[in-house]
Design a protein around this motif. Structure first.
Motif, PDB file in Angstrom:
ATOM      1  N   THR A 123      13.686   4.760  -2.355  1.00 40.28           N
ATOM      2  CA  THR A 123      12.596   4.075  -3.051  1.00 40.28           C
ATOM      3  C   THR A 123      11.272   4.193  -2.306  1.00 40.28           C
ATOM      4  OG1 THR A 123      14.222   2.444  -3.819  1.00 40.28           O
ATOM      5  CG2 THR A 123      11.904   1.860  -4.034  1.00 40.28           C
ATOM      6  N   VAL A 124      11.315   4.051  -0.975  1.00 42.75           N
ATOM      7  CA  VAL A 124      10.075   4.041  -0.192  1.00 42.75           C
ATOM      8  C   VAL A 124       9.337   5.370  -0.257  1.00 42.75           C
ATOM      9  CG1 VAL A 124      10.949   2.296   1.393  1.00 42.75           C
ATOM     10  CG2 VAL A 124      11.243   4.705   1.964  1.00 42.75           C
ATOM     11  N   GLN A 125      10.026   6.450  -0.616  1.00 42.69           N
ATOM     12  CA  GLN A 125       9.391   7.767  -0.652  1.00 42.69           C
ATOM     13  C   GLN A 125       8.973   8.194  -2.050  1.00 42.69           C
ATOM     14  OE1 GLN A 125      13.047   9.032   1.144  1.00 42.69           O
ATOM     15  NE2 GLN A 125      11.951  10.032   2.819  1.00 42.69           N
ATOM     16  N   GLN A 183       0.816  -1.221   0.000  1.00 48.65           N
ATOM     17  CA  GLN A 183       0.000   0.000   0.000  1.00 48.65           C
ATOM     18  C   GLN A 183       0.848   1.269   0.000  1.00 48.65           C
ATOM     19  OE1 GLN A 183      -2.245   0.341   3.832  1.00 48.65           O
ATOM     20  NE2 GLN A 183      -1.003  -1.435   4.418  1.00 48.65           N
ATOM     21  N   HIS A 184       2.171   1.124   0.063  1.00 49.04           N
ATOM     22  CA  HIS A 184       3.052   2.304   0.125  1.00 49.04           C
ATOM     23  C   HIS A 184       3.995   2.407  -1.069  1.00 49.04           C
ATOM     24  CE1 HIS A 184       1.554   2.738   4.147  1.00 49.04           C
ATOM     25  NE2 HIS A 184       2.055   1.575   4.525  1.00 49.04           N
ATOM     26  N   THR A 185       3.847   1.563  -2.074  1.00 47.62           N
ATOM     27  CA  THR A 185       4.776   1.566  -3.202  1.00 47.62           C
ATOM     28  C   THR A 185       4.468   2.701  -4.179  1.00 47.62           C
ATOM     29  OG1 THR A 185       3.393   0.096  -4.542  1.00 47.62           O
ATOM     30  CG2 THR A 185       4.989  -0.934  -3.039  1.00 47.62           C
ATOM     31  N   TRP A 227      10.680  -3.275   4.390  1.00 48.69           N
ATOM     32  CA  TRP A 227      10.263  -1.976   3.846  1.00 48.69           C
ATOM     33  C   TRP A 227      10.504  -0.821   4.814  1.00 48.69           C
ATOM     34  CZ3 TRP A 227       9.124  -0.648  -0.996  1.00 48.69           C
ATOM     35  CH2 TRP A 227       8.495   0.573  -1.232  1.00 48.69           C
ATOM     36  N   THR A 228      10.406  -1.079   6.107  1.00 49.09           N
ATOM     37  CA  THR A 228      10.577  -0.006   7.097  1.00 49.09           C
ATOM     38  C   THR A 228      12.041   0.273   7.420  1.00 49.09           C
ATOM     39  OG1 THR A 228      10.342  -1.600   8.926  1.00 49.09           O
ATOM     40  CG2 THR A 228       8.341  -0.473   8.165  1.00 49.09           C
TER      41      THR A 228
END
Length: 351
Positions: A153-155, A44-46, A132-133
């Motif tokens: 990448t996560v942002q 849900q965060h990609t 991911w975190t």
């Protein structure tokens, strides 16, 4: 002292749900604690354009095939989120959301799981917190000097916010290639990689990768020669957007720079380039800080395992962190087998 529950699963993404499915089938009392407030795990965060490497049928958790996404051979991230939410509901998995686990301690016959919602005393614990975190950015000289924008990448979400900007994408893996392809037509792009990009053959997708990882693990377990697994095939799956950008000549790769400057980067030969933004597609580390009190972590932050079981604590299993916790265990299809094995071993432990 009695333990309050059979098993605590930490993490409610794909690995945690797969674990819950197998524990439920074996009739083992358990609870799944998830820090997210909604189902879907990291998916849900990609970034908006992310797609799977495999067709839906080859991207499924145990017991429930992922339905095909209309008009898409390779489903997008939102389709995965919807599938995981349906999976959790279909199997009535006992997920408690918005629960952050702080620590796990040995407590006599139990493992005490401390969280911001209270404590659980479990006979066994499965950790499925993923990576991911814990985004990783290398310690490149000058990182604090650079005055432009830096993100991992996560942002990253969309190319729209980088239109017309000078952008460096750093990283020669799948994330780097996909984000570079995303930006190639809207930004002044430089794609920086440690070595020349290694594309897998265009007809290779996640089905082949899972098979290669499985063959490698079986060879190692049997004491045979290392087959090299996925790494022997290449680093980048040529999904359609990457293939199109590559074939259009939009993805030339530049060698890694030696340092950041105030306004950009500098290479070993003194050549410089200006940049408005740098996107670090440089990977992740396992999110295992909650096990600090158990003193199990070894090299590279990993916990030594036999299969999924922690060598130094037989009541602890780890799922979904990469090949060291099972072949392709960080993938949707790959975590099914390792979660089944972990659940069966825990059943034996609980008697």
């Amino acid at each position: 002292m009695t333990c309050s529950t059979g098993v605590v699963v930490i993490g409610g993404g794909q690995a945690g749900l797969a674990a819950g499915y197998h524990l439920r089938r074996l009739g083992i009392e358990h609870v799944v604690l998830d820090a997210q407030v909604a189902p879907g795990g990291a998916w849900q965060h990609t970034w908006d354009s992310l797609h799977l490497f495999s067709p839906a049928a080859y991207s499924s958790l145990p017991g429930r095939l992922m339905p095909a996404q209309p008009g898409q051979t390779y489903p997008d991230a939102q389709h995965v989120v919807e599938y995981l939410a349906d999976y959790e509901k279909r199997y009535e998995l006992p997920v408690q959301r918005g629960v952050w686990v702080d620590a796990v301690h040995r407590d006599g016959p139990c493992l005490r799981v401390e969280s911001d919602a209270g404590d659980w005393r479990a006979r066994a614990v499965i950790s499925a917190t993923g990576t991911w975190t814990r985004p990783f950015i290398p310690a490149i000289p000058g990182r604090r000097e650079f005055s432009g924008r830096q993100l991992h990448t996560v942002q990253y979400k969309s190319p729209v916010e980088f239109a017309g900007q000078r952008v460096l994408v750093v990283g020669g893996g799948n994330s780097g290639a996909q984000i570079a392809a995303d930006l190639a037509s809207v930004a002044d792009l430089s794609w920086v990689t440690q070595r020349p990009p290694r594309y897998l053959a265009d007809d290779i997708d996640g089905r082949v990768l899972f098979y290669a990882a499985t063959v490698r693990r079986r060879a190692l377990d049997a004491g045979r020669t290392d087959t090299g697994g996925v790494a022997s095939l290449g680093d980048i799956v040529a999904v359609p957007p990457v293939r199109a950008a590559r074939d259009a000549g939009l993805l030339p790769a530049t060698p890694m720079f030696r340092r950041l400057t105030t306004t950009g980067v500098e290479w070993v030969d003194g050549t410089r380039a200006e940049a408005d933004a740098i996107i670090w597609c440089t990977g992740f580390r396992p999110a295992l800080a909650h096990f600090a009190a158990l003193r199990l972590r070894g090299t590279r932050g990993h916990i030594a395992t036999e299969g999924t079981r922690a060598v130094g604590e037989p009541r602890l299993h780890l799922l979904g962190y990469g090949d060291w916790t099972g072949p392709a265990s960080a993938t949707l299809i790959g975590v099914g087998r390792t979660s089944r094995d972990a659940a069966r071993e825990i059943a034996g432990l609980l008697g």
